[in-house]
Design a protein around this motif. Structure first.
Motif: not given
Length: 254
Positions: A129-131, A168-174, A249-250
């Motif tokens: 879901g995050l990806v 959402h971007a930084s949250f997903a990457v982390e 980045a991921l």
């Protein structure tokens, strides 16, 4: 996917073309001037309708994703993001009303394609879901930023405002990088998932544009400063390159 939001600092395509383009033609006009062209007006109604339904779908999706969240803190973070998406939807809805368009009618042509995308790419777990949000939303955001550079100043300002990062971007990457660090085998599965999302997102976007005459005409150069066919190809190349950077980045291979 919004035909939605989430700019990302790793993206060249998301580097706000508005800040680097010297505006001419329609892009140098305000709405009152540009909307005198009925075809341009129809294209903008389509564009805002697609964005509005994308934001509404993003709100619904984030609320659903929150149910998969492993911790209460993660659940709360997604709820905050969902609230931001709904606020973006309200801005677009209100703008459609201001320019004399009925919001639900403007959104309706894009419901099937967006719902189809989400049905075809339903995540099986929290990480997928995050990806999905990170990949799908960022592709759409890049696309809308490219288009925004060709819009009248009033519409351009609104589009760029609703593409603001909800976090959402930084949250997903982390979260994704932490999961891969904990279990490197997760990376292979998520890389395959992201490639599938990329293909589905591009095919659905192209289908939507092809089905809407005013929108497609604006993109291929039939309205003032729209793209010509060569420029469309370059645009998708930039979006693909930005996707590759996001995958890195991921911690995933594109």
């Amino acid at each position: 996917m919004r035909f939605m939001t989430t700019p990302d600092n790793t993206s060249d395509a998301a580097d706000t073309p508005d800040s680097t383009v010297e505006h001419t033609g329609v892009a140098a006009q305000d709405w009152a001037q540009a909307s005198a062209d009925p075809q341009y007006r129809a294209a903008v109604v389509d564009l805002l309708g697609a964005l509005a339904y994308g934001e509404l779908a993003a709100f619904e999706r984030l609320a659903e994703d929150a149910k998969l969240a492993p911790t209460l803190a993660d659940k709360a973070e997604l709820a905050k993001m969902a609230s931001a998406e709904f606020h973006h939807y309200e801005k677009l809805r209100d703008r459609l009303t201001e320019i004399g368009a009925e919001p639900t009618q403007a959104m309706e042509p894009f419901v099937a394609a967006l719902d189809g995308f989400h049905k075809q790419t339903a995540p099986s777990d929290w990480l997928e879901g995050l990806v999905k949000a990170y990949v799908g939303d960022s592709i759409a955001s890049d696309f809308y930023r490219e288009v925004a550079a060709r819009l009248d100043s009033d519409t351009r300002g609104l589009v760029l405002a609703v593409l603001d990062d909800t976090g959402h971007a930084s949250f997903a990457v982390e979260k994704v990088r932490a999961a891969i660090d904990a279990d490197p085998r997760v990376g292979g599965r998520l890389a395959l998932w992201a490639r599938r999302l990329m293909g589905e997102a591009l095919s659905q976007s192209q289908r939507v544009v092809a089905d809407r005459d005013a929108l497609s005409t604006m993109l291929v150069g039939g309205v003032a400063d729209g793209f010509d066919l060569a420029e469309v190809g370059k645009m998708f190349s930039r979006i693909t390159e930005a996707h590759t950077k996001r995958m890195a980045a991921l911690g995933l291979a594109a």
